[in-house]
Write an enzyme that holds these catalytic residues in place. Structure first.
Site, PDB file in Angstrom:
ATOM      1  N   HIS A 194       0.879  -1.164   0.000  1.00 32.63           N
ATOM      2  CA  HIS A 194       0.000   0.000   0.000  1.00 32.63           C
ATOM      3  C   HIS A 194       0.921   1.219   0.000  1.00 32.63           C
ATOM      4  O   HIS A 194       1.951   1.207   0.671  1.00 32.63           O
ATOM      5  CB  HIS A 194      -0.914  -0.034   1.226  1.00 32.63           C
ATOM      6  CG  HIS A 194      -1.833   1.154   1.352  1.00 32.63           C
ATOM      7  ND1 HIS A 194      -2.342   1.820   0.256  1.00 32.63           N
ATOM      8  CD2 HIS A 194      -2.333   1.775   2.440  1.00 32.63           C
ATOM      9  CE1 HIS A 194      -3.118   2.814   0.684  1.00 32.63           C
ATOM     10  NE2 HIS A 194      -3.126   2.803   1.998  1.00 32.63           N
TER      11      HIS A 194
ATOM     12  N   GLY B 223      -5.254 -11.227   1.932  1.00 34.74           N
ATOM     13  CA  GLY B 223      -4.221 -12.251   1.868  1.00 34.74           C
ATOM     14  C   GLY B 223      -4.753 -13.668   1.719  1.00 34.74           C
ATOM     15  O   GLY B 223      -4.183 -14.468   0.981  1.00 34.74           O
TER      16      GLY B 223
END
Ligand code: NDP
Ligand code: MG
Length: 334
Positions: free
Chosen positions: A109, A135
């Site tokens: 990110h 994930g």
């Protein structure tokens, strides 16, 4: 201009063959990156906090987690998959001094790199490899032989070599099987914050609450308001997810579709659009980032108060009871 998208044929895993990759944090993203890269033949080491559940999980998965400093020292490629709010502190105290020129820092990110929270040393390249999914999905899709689309962006210090390594990394986690879209740190960070504030989290929550309150204040039963304004949202979102607005409109009744066209634009007015622009500007100028960083430095007093107050909202009370009536819902509470 349409985005540039990379696939398997555009990435060469062999550029990673002599590299050691350190995955810092074995959480949602960390456990997936580490295992997918290892299964792709890469040398992967993991850093986690000793004695925590995710440390144990990493051990269960066959890793021997190291301290952050140690993992960074051993690695050529360092992926920072720690919670965004603590990355700056951990970077300053446990990562920065252990990076060497020629190393590559990977983030999933852009927030901390884009807003200058990581003082990345000279000679270290930064790259964003951001899966567009949680994930557990990244891991499950990889195991199935598929992948989750990712974003790639070159940050400060990046070269052509960084792009090759970044694409190989994206291939190693399965991203190029689906497609890896080229972007910039600024674009990823700003659109991510804007999306979560205006639509996904902020906009939707505020819309649901306001509609619920309108019905309840008008004398309708809270249970009815909950079903109509919150519960049924999932059905609509699932349809949009599968086939866009058109498929959703095809699936709902003609009455609902007509109400959509004629009433929707009265809810999102010129005033709402002007506010969206102001929110975007706060993101672009760093005003939001500054507020959130300082909030965390002060131990998050407003954040905690807001969280407490929001939990007490009527829609939360009635929702808790109603979800118990629906046995097919995997009802969650925190
Ligand atoms: P998580 O909170 O799931 O995982 C972070 C992990 O880091 C946890 O295991 C945490 O341990 C561990 N940790 C905390 N402090 C330390 C420390 N000082 N040293 C070592 N380990 C530590 O985070 P995410 O995986 O969700 O997020 C990681 C990054 O990925 C973020 O940048 C996020 O924006 C990005 N991202 C996340 C996505 C998602 O869907 N989750 C999607 C795309 C990007 P503990 O659990 O004990 O606190
Ligand atoms: Mg997001």
């Amino acid at each position: 201009m349409p985005a540039k998208i990379y696939y398997d044929k555009d990435a060469d895993l062999s550029v990673l063959k002599d590299k050691t990759i350190a995955i810092l944090g074995y959480g949602s993203q960390g456990h997936a990156h580490a295992q997918n890269l290892r299964d792709s033949g890469c040398r992967v080491i993991v850093a986690e906090l000793k004695g925590t559940p995710n440390y144990e999980l990493a051990v269960e998965h066959g890793f021997q987690p190291l301290a952050t400093e140690e993992a960074v020292s051993q690695a050529d490629i360092v992926t920072i998959l720690l919670p965004d709010e603590i990355q700056a502190d951990v970077f300053r105290t446990q990562i920065r001094d252990h990076l060497a020129p020629g190393n590559m820092l990977v983030a999933s990110h852009g927030f901390n790199v884009h807003y200058g929270q990581l003082d990345v040393p000279e000679g270290v390249a930064t790259v964003l490899v951001a899966p567009k999914g949680p994930g557990h999905l990244l891991r499950a899709e990889f195991v199935r032989g598929a992948g989750v689309p990712c974003l790639i962006a070159l940050g400060p210090g990046a070269t052509d070599e960084t792009l090759r390594l970044g694409l190989a990394y994206a291939k190693g986690i399965g991203g190029t099987r689906a497609g890896v879209i080229e972007t910039t740190f600024a674009e990823e960070t700003e659109t991510d914050l804007f999306g979560e504030q205006v639509v996904l989290c902020g906009g939707v929550s505020a819309l649901v609450k306001a509609a619920y309150e309108t019905l309840v204040e008008a004398g309708y039963q809270p249970e009815m308001a909950y079903f109509e304004c919150m519960h049924e949202l999932k059905l609509i979102v699932d349809l949009m997810y599968q086939g866009g607005l058109n498929y959703m409109r095809y699936s709902v009744s003609n009455t609902a579709e007509y109400g959509d066209y004629t009433r929707g634009p009265r809810i999102i007015t010129e005033q709402t659009r002007a506010e969206m622009k102001r929110i975007l500007e706060e993101v672009q100028t760093g005003q939001f980032a500054r507020e959130w960083i300082l909030e965390n430095k002060a131990n998050a007093p407003s954040f905690k108060a807001l969280r407490r107050r929001e939990r007490e909202h009527g829609i939360e009370q009635v929702g808790r009871q109603l979800r118990r009536l629906m046995s097919w819902i995997d009802a969650k509470e925190v």
